[in-house]
Design an enzyme around this catalytic site. Structure first.
Site, PDB file in Angstrom:
ATOM      1  N   SER A 129      45.295  37.430  50.485  1.00 62.49           N
ATOM      2  CA  SER A 129      45.067  37.748  49.080  1.00 62.49           C
ATOM      3  C   SER A 129      44.578  39.171  48.866  1.00 62.49           C
ATOM      4  O   SER A 129      45.035  39.869  47.964  1.00 62.49           O
ATOM      5  CB  SER A 129      44.037  36.779  48.487  1.00 62.49           C
ATOM      6  OG  SER A 129      42.822  36.854  49.206  1.00 62.49           O
ATOM      7  N   CYS A 130      43.636  39.628  49.672  1.00 64.82           N
ATOM      8  CA  CYS A 130      43.015  40.920  49.369  1.00 64.82           C
ATOM      9  C   CYS A 130      43.384  42.003  50.354  1.00 64.82           C
ATOM     10  O   CYS A 130      43.075  43.166  50.135  1.00 64.82           O
ATOM     11  CB  CYS A 130      41.492  40.785  49.331  1.00 64.82           C
ATOM     12  SG  CYS A 130      40.724  40.569  50.953  1.00 64.82           S
TER      13      CYS A 130
END
Length: 283
Positions: free
Chosen positions: A114-115
């Site tokens: 996700s990041c």
């Protein structure tokens, strides 16, 4: 070795009708990247193109920049009690004489789908570690809005695994004429970009000058960093960029396009590469 997709039974509810059926999911497994035998990073990725992923990651970290700097990449024994190979641990060996920067070697880096990489270096660090300037030379790269507008459809048509799962990000590399050069899919868009860059490193094609990198989803600082480190002059995304990605693009000369949907787009930096004169002439 892990598979790209896996099957799971799900309870399906459609318009009040309930049924059980198998569903195809994108696989997600951790991969540890070791550099010359030392643990360096762990990323959650979709198995496949693992060696390219590791090589591309090391390009973005400023460790590798040419094929002859890479000695070997191998799978090594995983962390199982019996010492068997899980195909989730990759060791990258650099060629003799390659100087390893100390930006990441004194810490273990954890990345997620996700990041991406957390705690990245500042804009100054990216600018000072990039091997190539994002420069078009004496013949500036010029892309029409019409050419840019056609790229997402070509990317979508090439997403084979997405059609089966609906759960993958993609990154595609295009020539300045709009020719699709390569496309990779992964549960993490930063991994998909690393796979593209790693394949280019392995085939001796860095820097990727006069190309366009298109990513599904948003354009984060990390994706802009990866484009700059690979010498890519144009980064386009179908969703929004972050403020730090725009800052990095403006400082390095990267053309950054966001919200590329149909004939609409926002150009956040590097507007000089977008050929607007033809549109003005038609108007």
């Amino acid at each position: 070795m892990g598979r790209v997709t896996e099957r799971r039974r799900v309870l399906r509810i459609r318009d009040g009708a309930v049924s059980e059926r198998p569903d195809t999911l994108v696989a997600e497994e951790p991969m540890e990247i070791r550099l010359n035998g030392r643990p360096l990073a762990i990323t959650m990725r979709t198995p496949g193109d693992d060696f390219a992923l590791a090589a591309g990651f090391l390009v973005s970290e400023g460790v590798l920049g040419a094929a002859d700097e890479l000695s070997n990449i191998v799978y090594c024994a995983g962390a199982t009690q019996d010492g068997s190979n899980t195909y989730n641990v990759v060791d990258v060996s650099t060629a003799p004489g390659v100087v390893i920067p100390d930006l990441t070697l004194e810490r273990n880096v954890y990345t997620t789908s996700s990041c991406g990489l957390c705690g990245k270096a500042s804009l100054d660090a990216v600018r000072t570690t990039a091997r190539w300037a994002v420069d078009d030379g004496p013949d500036p790269l010029r892309l029409t809005p019409e050419l840019l507008a056609g790229l997402p459809e070509r990317l979508r048509a090439a997403q084979r695994v997405f059609d089966r799962t609906g759960g993958l990000h993609a990154a595609a590399l295009f020539s300045e004429d709009g020719e699709l050069l390569d496309v990779r899919e992964d549960v993490g868009r930063h991994n998909a970009v690393d796979k593209l860059v790693g394949r280019a490193l392995q085939s001796g094609r860095l820097p990727l000058s006069r190309t366009v990198l298109l990513v599904s989803g948003r354009a984060s600082f990390e994706l802009a960093q990866k484009a700059v480190m690979a010498g890519i002059p144009v980064l386009a995304a179908v969703s929004a960029p972050s403020s730090l990605a725009v800052d990095l693009a403006a400082e390095t000369g990267l053309t950054l396009v966001g919200f590329l949907r149909g004939a609409s787009m926002n150009v956040y930096a590097g507007q000089h590469r977008v050929a607007l004169q033809a549109m003005a002439d038609r108007g």
